[in-house]
Design a protein around this motif. Sequence first.
Motif, PDB file in Angstrom:
ATOM      1  N   MET A 115     -12.884 -21.975 -32.827  1.00  0.00           N
ATOM      2  CA  MET A 115     -12.200 -20.796 -32.346  1.00  0.00           C
ATOM      3  C   MET A 115     -13.178 -19.630 -32.272  1.00  0.00           C
ATOM      4  O   MET A 115     -13.972 -19.415 -33.174  1.00  0.00           O
ATOM      5  CB  MET A 115     -11.071 -20.400 -33.287  1.00  0.00           C
ATOM      6  N   GLU A 144     -10.011 -15.499 -29.928  1.00  0.00           N
ATOM      7  CA  GLU A 144      -8.847 -16.336 -30.201  1.00  0.00           C
ATOM      8  C   GLU A 144      -8.244 -16.016 -31.566  1.00  0.00           C
ATOM      9  O   GLU A 144      -7.034 -16.076 -31.746  1.00  0.00           O
ATOM     10  CB  GLU A 144      -9.236 -17.809 -30.128  1.00  0.00           C
ATOM     11  N   MET A 145      -9.091 -15.690 -32.543  1.00  0.00           N
ATOM     12  CA  MET A 145      -8.585 -15.355 -33.872  1.00  0.00           C
ATOM     13  C   MET A 145      -7.796 -14.047 -33.848  1.00  0.00           C
ATOM     14  O   MET A 145      -6.782 -13.911 -34.523  1.00  0.00           O
ATOM     15  CB  MET A 145      -9.744 -15.237 -34.878  1.00  0.00           C
ATOM     16  N   SER A 146      -8.236 -13.075 -33.089  1.00  0.00           N
ATOM     17  CA  SER A 146      -7.536 -11.799 -33.038  1.00  0.00           C
ATOM     18  C   SER A 146      -6.270 -11.879 -32.191  1.00  0.00           C
ATOM     19  O   SER A 146      -5.464 -10.963 -32.215  1.00  0.00           O
ATOM     20  CB  SER A 146      -8.458 -10.708 -32.505  1.00  0.00           C
ATOM     21  N   ALA A 147      -6.086 -12.973 -31.479  1.00  0.00           N
ATOM     22  CA  ALA A 147      -4.878 -13.132 -30.680  1.00  0.00           C
ATOM     23  C   ALA A 147      -3.669 -13.463 -31.554  1.00  0.00           C
ATOM     24  O   ALA A 147      -2.541 -13.296 -31.121  1.00  0.00           O
ATOM     25  CB  ALA A 147      -5.072 -14.213 -29.631  1.00  0.00           C
ATOM     26  N   PHE A 148      -3.905 -13.913 -32.779  1.00  0.00           N
ATOM     27  CA  PHE A 148      -2.823 -14.277 -33.686  1.00  0.00           C
ATOM     28  C   PHE A 148      -2.927 -13.462 -34.977  1.00  0.00           C
ATOM     29  O   PHE A 148      -3.311 -13.973 -36.017  1.00  0.00           O
ATOM     30  CB  PHE A 148      -2.874 -15.773 -34.019  1.00  0.00           C
ATOM     31  N   PRO A 149      -2.576 -12.202 -34.897  1.00  0.00           N
ATOM     32  CA  PRO A 149      -2.652 -11.393 -36.133  1.00  0.00           C
ATOM     33  C   PRO A 149      -1.550 -11.803 -37.106  1.00  0.00           C
ATOM     34  O   PRO A 149      -0.500 -12.320 -36.712  1.00  0.00           O
ATOM     35  CB  PRO A 149      -2.451  -9.968 -35.635  1.00  0.00           C
ATOM     36  N   LEU A 150      -1.796 -11.569 -38.383  1.00  0.00           N
ATOM     37  CA  LEU A 150      -0.797 -11.891 -39.396  1.00  0.00           C
ATOM     38  C   LEU A 150       0.312 -10.845 -39.382  1.00  0.00           C
ATOM     39  O   LEU A 150       0.053  -9.652 -39.266  1.00  0.00           O
ATOM     40  CB  LEU A 150      -1.448 -11.921 -40.781  1.00  0.00           C
ATOM     41  N   THR A 151       1.529 -11.321 -39.515  1.00  0.00           N
ATOM     42  CA  THR A 151       2.664 -10.406 -39.593  1.00  0.00           C
ATOM     43  C   THR A 151       2.746  -9.845 -41.013  1.00  0.00           C
ATOM     44  O   THR A 151       2.062 -10.311 -41.931  1.00  0.00           O
ATOM     45  CB  THR A 151       3.973 -11.120 -39.239  1.00  0.00           C
ATOM     46  N   GLN A 160       3.779 -12.529 -43.464  1.00  0.00           N
ATOM     47  CA  GLN A 160       2.699 -13.444 -43.819  1.00  0.00           C
ATOM     48  C   GLN A 160       1.722 -12.798 -44.785  1.00  0.00           C
ATOM     49  O   GLN A 160       1.267 -13.432 -45.745  1.00  0.00           O
ATOM     50  CB  GLN A 160       1.973 -13.915 -42.563  1.00  0.00           C
TER      51      GLN A 160
END
Length: 69
Positions: free
Chosen positions: A1, A5-12, A15
């Motif tokens: 990745m 791509e990692m910054s496309a799924f930030p933690l809520t 989480q």
Amino acid sequence: MSVNEMSAFPLTLEQKTGFAFVGILCVFLGLLIIRCFKILLDPYSSMPSSTWEDEVEGLDKGTFEYALA
């Protein structure tokens, strides 16, 4: 990745809270494990030197019921 791509799924927030809670539990578990190993290595150091009988020694025989009140 990649970084994008990692910054496309930030933690809520849920989480992040869950990860923080699990982290705190892991630290607490680690401290308990260390304490248990210390007790296993030297079990008599954690025991108090006085016993319950030492506390009752001053009471006369038959006056124990009055001491409870």
